[in-house]
Design a protein around this motif. Structure first.
Motif, short mmCIF file in Angstrom:
data_model
loop_
_atom_site.label_atom_id
_atom_site.label_comp_id
_atom_site.label_asym_id
_atom_site.label_seq_id
_atom_site.Cartn_x
_atom_site.Cartn_y
_atom_site.Cartn_z
N ARG A 104 0.92 -1.03 -0.34
CA ARG A 104 -0.02 -0.11 0.00
C ARG A 104 1.08 1.27 0.01
O ARG A 104 1.94 1.12 0.62
CB ARG A 104 -0.73 0.13 1.15
CG ARG A 104 -2.02 -1.27 1.17
CD ARG A 104 -2.70 -1.27 2.30
NE ARG A 104 -3.11 -0.04 2.83
CZ ARG A 104 -4.21 0.20 3.33
NH1 ARG A 104 -5.29 -0.75 3.08
NH2 ARG A 104 -4.67 1.47 3.77
N ASP A 139 -3.09 4.92 -2.07
CA ASP A 139 -4.10 4.17 -1.10
C ASP A 139 -4.66 5.00 -0.18
O ASP A 139 -5.51 4.47 0.68
CB ASP A 139 -3.39 2.89 -0.80
CG ASP A 139 -2.93 2.04 -1.91
OD1 ASP A 139 -3.95 1.54 -2.82
OD2 ASP A 139 -1.86 1.58 -1.99
N LEU A 177 -10.01 11.39 -6.13
CA LEU A 177 -10.79 9.95 -6.42
C LEU A 177 -11.76 9.85 -7.57
O LEU A 177 -11.52 9.00 -8.29
CB LEU A 177 -11.27 9.52 -5.26
CG LEU A 177 -10.50 9.29 -3.91
CD1 LEU A 177 -11.53 9.26 -2.44
CD2 LEU A 177 -9.89 8.14 -4.02
N ARG A 203 -12.66 6.17 -8.50
CA ARG A 203 -12.41 5.37 -7.17
C ARG A 203 -13.52 5.95 -6.25
O ARG A 203 -13.98 7.40 -6.31
CB ARG A 203 -11.07 5.94 -6.93
CG ARG A 203 -9.89 5.30 -7.59
CD ARG A 203 -8.56 5.65 -7.49
NE ARG A 203 -8.25 4.86 -6.02
CZ ARG A 203 -7.10 5.18 -5.43
NH1 ARG A 203 -6.71 6.28 -5.55
NH2 ARG A 203 -7.00 4.70 -4.41
N SER A 204 -13.86 5.31 -5.31
CA SER A 204 -14.48 5.91 -4.27
C SER A 204 -13.95 6.02 -2.87
O SER A 204 -12.53 5.47 -2.74
CB SER A 204 -15.85 4.79 -3.91
OG SER A 204 -15.11 3.64 -3.20
N ASP A 238 -14.20 4.51 -0.27
CA ASP A 238 -14.07 3.19 0.26
C ASP A 238 -12.50 2.58 -0.29
O ASP A 238 -12.02 1.60 0.37
CB ASP A 238 -14.99 2.17 -0.21
CG ASP A 238 -16.31 2.37 0.43
OD1 ASP A 238 -16.44 3.14 1.56
OD2 ASP A 238 -17.46 1.95 -0.18
N ASP A 239 -12.04 3.32 -1.29
CA ASP A 239 -10.75 2.68 -1.77
C ASP A 239 -9.64 3.48 -0.92
O ASP A 239 -8.43 3.26 -1.67
CB ASP A 239 -10.64 2.97 -3.50
CG ASP A 239 -11.67 2.35 -4.02
OD1 ASP A 239 -12.03 1.06 -3.95
OD2 ASP A 239 -12.19 2.78 -5.14
#
Length: 141
Positions: free
Chosen positions: A1, A20, A45, A50-51, A53-54
């Motif tokens: 990550r 990340d 994001l 991307r959300s 949550d990512d």
């Protein structure tokens, strides 16, 4: 990550695009985080599909801790010095601007270059987070 550290809007947006997670700089407030940092991250994001949550957000903070009033006051002095140092840095002026303190940044910067650190600790910005009522936390041993 992969985590990146960021303060400004472009860097925060870029972290949302490629990382990340992000380490939010200790010179921030909850208001600045919600009004400036999170929208930039969310824009990054969204630009990559991307959300939230990512993505993970880690907020570093400046804390004042001690077992008694004397220790807490000593810790408060150290916190003031750290805040003054960050406040003297041009890259962090956006946080100060957000709270109406931007005009202090060049003064703090000049004072730091003149070796006047003890005086910078008395600047209003150095007292901003330390003016809040003290919250006592009890840790079990």
């Amino acid at each position: 990550r992969i985590f990146l550290a960021a303060v400004g809007p472009k860097m925060l947006e870029m972290t949302g695009q490629v990382a990340d997670g992000v380490f939010i700089h200790p010179l921030h407030t909850a208001d600045y985080l919600h009004a400036a940092s999170l929208p930039s991250i969310e824009a990054g994001l969204a630009s990559q599909g991307r959300s939230r949550d990512d993505f993970e957000i880690c907020c570093q903070t400046i804390c004042m801790m001690g077992s008694n009033d004397e220790q807490i006051e000593a810790a408060r002095g150290k916190a003031r010095g750290q805040i003054s140092f960050y406040g003297s840095t041009p890259a962090y002026r956006g946080v100060l601007d957000h709270h109406g303190w931007g005009e202090l940044q060049p003064t703090l910067n000049r004072m730091s270059k003149e070796g006047r650190w003890l005086e910078t600790e008395e600047a209003p910005i150095a007292r901003w987070p330390t003016n809040n009522p003290r919250t006592r936390c009890t840790a079990s041993r």
